[in-house]
Design an enzyme around this catalytic site. Structure first.
Site, PDB file in Angstrom:
ATOM      1  N   HIS A 175      -8.907  -5.360  -3.059  1.00 59.49           N
ATOM      2  CA  HIS A 175      -7.893  -4.543  -2.392  1.00 59.49           C
ATOM      3  C   HIS A 175      -7.290  -3.528  -3.366  1.00 59.49           C
ATOM      4  O   HIS A 175      -7.137  -2.357  -3.029  1.00 59.49           O
ATOM      5  CB  HIS A 175      -6.800  -5.441  -1.812  1.00 59.49           C
ATOM      6  CG  HIS A 175      -5.699  -4.660  -1.149  1.00 59.49           C
ATOM      7  ND1 HIS A 175      -5.822  -4.118   0.109  1.00 59.49           N
ATOM      8  CD2 HIS A 175      -4.470  -4.281  -1.604  1.00 59.49           C
ATOM      9  CE1 HIS A 175      -4.717  -3.453   0.406  1.00 59.49           C
ATOM     10  NE2 HIS A 175      -3.874  -3.537  -0.614  1.00 59.49           N
ATOM     11  N   CYS A 215       5.564   5.918  -0.482  1.00 59.74           N
ATOM     12  CA  CYS A 215       6.117   6.056   0.864  1.00 59.74           C
ATOM     13  C   CYS A 215       5.257   5.338   1.911  1.00 59.74           C
ATOM     14  O   CYS A 215       5.736   5.024   2.991  1.00 59.74           O
ATOM     15  CB  CYS A 215       6.333   7.523   1.221  1.00 59.74           C
ATOM     16  SG  CYS A 215       4.896   8.512   0.916  1.00 59.74           S
TER      17      CYS A 215
END
Lengths: 280, 432
Positions: free
Chosen positions: B100, B51
């Site tokens: 990352h 989400c």
């Protein structure tokens, strides 16, 4: 190395001291570095230290001075009782902090004992007997309990102040037991210490009559010990009857232990007393 | 062969919830709905869609082609154009992409720093990529590394320590006071979202019982049913307080409903057993004097907010420490990747050495005439040993993970030129 060499005061002290030092050092690093595995290892090392000292005592390390008692042996016995109490609490509460504290205190007592391994104060045969063993045994056990009541009490006061003043629990304080657990440890130690201390004092008074010619001789050690007993009685009564919990009993337990340390260090060593260990 | 790693994505910082919804790929990462079709430019791929973020990770020989293919596939799956994605995108290549990914797995890039869900979501994303046969040597290694880095960050730093929500901070404090929850009771006075959440956390922590007091009886009964507890009327409040160890208040009362003077008698009946008051109401329901009583602890909404702020600051400090772990792990992974790039050259070098040894051996044996078996074997072994020893230094040079000044491609080029590995076969002849 023969058994006699192993049981010589210097060798048995170094042996036990090494295990105490390992337990203390690993425990301290585990606390500071916040490593559960190290703290757990320190607890098992404390068990090993206790087993090592017990074994050496059972084999006869205590009998190196059959006619007397050295200050060194006295401090080492105290360390044994402190560790015994620490192990008892560890078994009961599964909290490593009190046992690591007991191991560290034991280590300090062992280190303090090293210069005093040979100067035995001769004990006349009249002083050797069940009352003497009871006097020393009961008082040392209660001192061990008081040491842990002190640790739990002091930690309680520190953590409680942080929670009350809404300060963040950072670093090693996050791993400390909850306030209720510390209060329970303090309660159990103080409630057990009082009857034992009473037993020790009564045994001492019985024992003093034939040896020193009277029950209450006004000896400084006797006076301080009676004061400790009185304060313990207040703590015992209020814990049981008035439902004292938290700050008040923690403060009193801390004070009682500090008074006991004063009695142990200052009175026994530096004052003119029937309990003196260093006689010129 | 080159292995360029490319990561493109958007998250809660670069895109609002509407954009994240529009470009979500949660429905496109199953084997039968896989959004990134196989292509020559792309050898491996992974889709992470939660989400708070949508990220695509790809591996191929040329980073620009990998990026284009990932973006086209993503846009196509959501019936959009790659340009529609552009304003919300971030892109990482090579070591930056690896770093990352490690940061995402370790929850250092999460909205709530240190939250534990993302690792589970990444594991699921990887599982689906494997099921879709989209991963290979590089991503398999990279993802497993990401999981172990996340574990390392979690154990070596306190980035996930301490509550960062008000309701959970209250429960953590209760633990500091009482230790085990199962022997204690909670009282919920009034209702509100945060108070209910705190009660829910207490229930999850194993609290013995929750009693709900509310001015509206029906609401109390409803909440009590939800928390498997009991409902009581507002008039019973003084008696219920005496039974409770943890009291959460959240009423709309303009005046305090619990004062220090009322509690003194309560404490006596409780034999001074400690009490923890959590006042989430504004205006406050509990007189601040209560905190002055022995064995009573009071935290209001501002105190709890402060705890949460401090905990968050603590997590941020820990995140800085985690950065060093990430750097170390990225360097290790990069070393492995470089060794992968130099592998074909190593193989060629070894083969070339063996070939030269065999050629020279044949010539020498011909000149020497008849030899017995032992002599033959000794000379053969010597020729191969010389070839291996001469190859040792260049092979070590190729495998110098991150130690050499030059990068892997430069080292590979240098060795290939020095040993004429790309020269036509004729030039390898005698004395090559």
């Amino acid at each position: 190395m023969s058994l006699a060499d192993l049981l010589a005061p210097e060798t048995s002290t170094v042996l036990t001291l090494v295990v105490y030092a390992l337990a203390g050092a690993v425990g301290l690093v585990g606390m500071l570095a916040r490593r559960t595995a190290l703290r757990r290892a320190a607890c098992w090392l404390a068990v090993a230290a206790f087993a090592c000292q017990t074994l050496l005592l059972a084999l006869g390390a205590h009998a190196s001075h059959p006619d007397g008692l050295t200050l060194g042996a006295y401090l080492q016995m105290l360390a044994w009782f402190v560790l015994l109490c620490g192990l008892g609490l560890w078994a009961r509460f599964r909290q490593d902090a009190p046992l690591i504290f007991a191991a560290l205190l034991g280590l300090i007592l062992f280190l303090m004992s090293t210069p005093w391994l040979d100067d035995a104060v001769p004990l006349p045969p009249s002083l050797r007997g069940p009352f003497f063993a009871l006097h020393i045994g009961a008082l040392f056990l209660s001192l061990g309990l008081l040491a842990l009541a002190f640790a739990a009490g002091a930690l309680f006061l520190f953590l409680e102040r942080r929670i009350k003043s809404k300060q963040r629990m950072a670093g090693i304080w996050q791993d400390m037991p909850a306030l209720a657990v510390l209060d329970k440890i303090n309660a159990i130690c103080a409630l057990t210490a009082f009857p034992l201390y009473t037993l020790g004092i009564v045994a001492g008074l019985f024992w003093a009559r034939p040896v020193f010619g009277g029950t209450l001789t006004g000896d400084p050690k006797q006076v301080v010990s009676l004061l400790v007993w009185l304060l313990l009685a207040v703590l015992f009564h209020n814990r049981l009857a008035s439902g004292w919990k938290g700050r008040k009993p923690a403060r009193l337990a801390v004070f009682i232990f500090l008074l006991s340390v004063f009695s142990l260090v200052v009175v026994n060593v530096f004052m003119e007393t029937q309990h003196a260990f260093l006689r010129g | 062969m080159r292995h360029d790693i490319v990561l493109v994505g958007l998250n809660h910082r670069t895109a609002g919830v509407d954009v994240r919804e529009r470009f979500a790929l949660a429905e496109h990462c199953q084997p039968d709905t896989w959004a990134v079709p196989p292509a020559e430019a792309l050898s491996e791929a992974l889709i992470l869609s939660t989400c708070n973020r949508v990220e695509l990770l790809g591996v191929g020989a040329d980073s620009a082609s990998v990026r284009d293919h990932l973006l086209r596939s993503w846009a196509c799956a959501r019936h959009a154009e790659p340009e529609d994605l552009a304003p919300f995108l971030y892109e990482y290549k090579g070591n930056e992409a690896v770093r990352h990914l490690f940061a995402v797995a370790s929850s250092l890039d999460s909205m709530v720093l240190g939250e534990p869900q993302i690792l589970g979501q990444l594991k699921q994303a990887y599982r689906r990529s494997v099921e879709s046969r989209a991963t290979g040597v590089i991503l398999n290694r990279l993802l497993h590394k990401a999981f172990s880095v996340a574990k390392r960050v979690r154990t070596e730093t306190a980035v996930a320590a301490n509550a960062v929500s008000i309701s959970y901070a209250a429960v953590e404090l209760a633990r500091r006071i009482f230790g085990d929850m199962p022997k204690h009771r909670a009282l919920l006075v009034g209702a509100g979202e945060m108070a209910e959440l705190a009660a829910m956390h207490l229930l999850q922590a194993g609290i013995d019982e929750i009693v709900v007091v509310n001015r509206t009886r029906e609401r109390a009964v409803e909440l009590a049913r939800r928390f498997h507890g009991r409902a009581a009327s507002f008039e019973e409040l003084p008696a219920r307080i005496a039974d409770a160890d943890i009291v959460i208040t959240s009423t709309g009362s303009p005046e305090p409903i619990i004062r220090a003077r009322d509690l003194r008698a309560v404490l006596k009946t409780r034999k001074n057993r400690p009490m923890f008051f959590i006042d989430i109401a504004v205006p406050r329901d509990i007189d601040p004097d209560v905190n002055g009583l022995d064995n009573v602890y009071l935290y209001d909404i501002d105190d709890l907010r402060e705890v949460v702020e401090e905990n968050l600051a603590g997590r941020r400090e820990e995140a800085a420490k985690a950065g060093a772990i990430l750097d170390e792990e990225v360097a290790l992974f990069s070393g492995w990747l470089e060794s992968l790039e130099s592998q074909p050259t190593v193989v060629e070098l070894v083969r070339r050495g063996e070939r030269v040894a065999e050629e020279e051996l044949a010539r020498t044996l011909k000149r020497l005439g008849p030899l017995d078996e032992n002599q033959r074997a000794a000379i053969t072994a010597m020729a191969h040993a010389i070839a291996h020893k001469l190859n040792h230094a260049p092979i070590m040079f190729l495998k110098e993970d991150g130690m050499a000044r030059e990068g892997a491609p430069a080292r590979v080029n240098l060795v290939r030129r020095v040993f004429a590995l790309d020269a036509p076969p004729g030039r390898h002849g005698r004395g090559a």
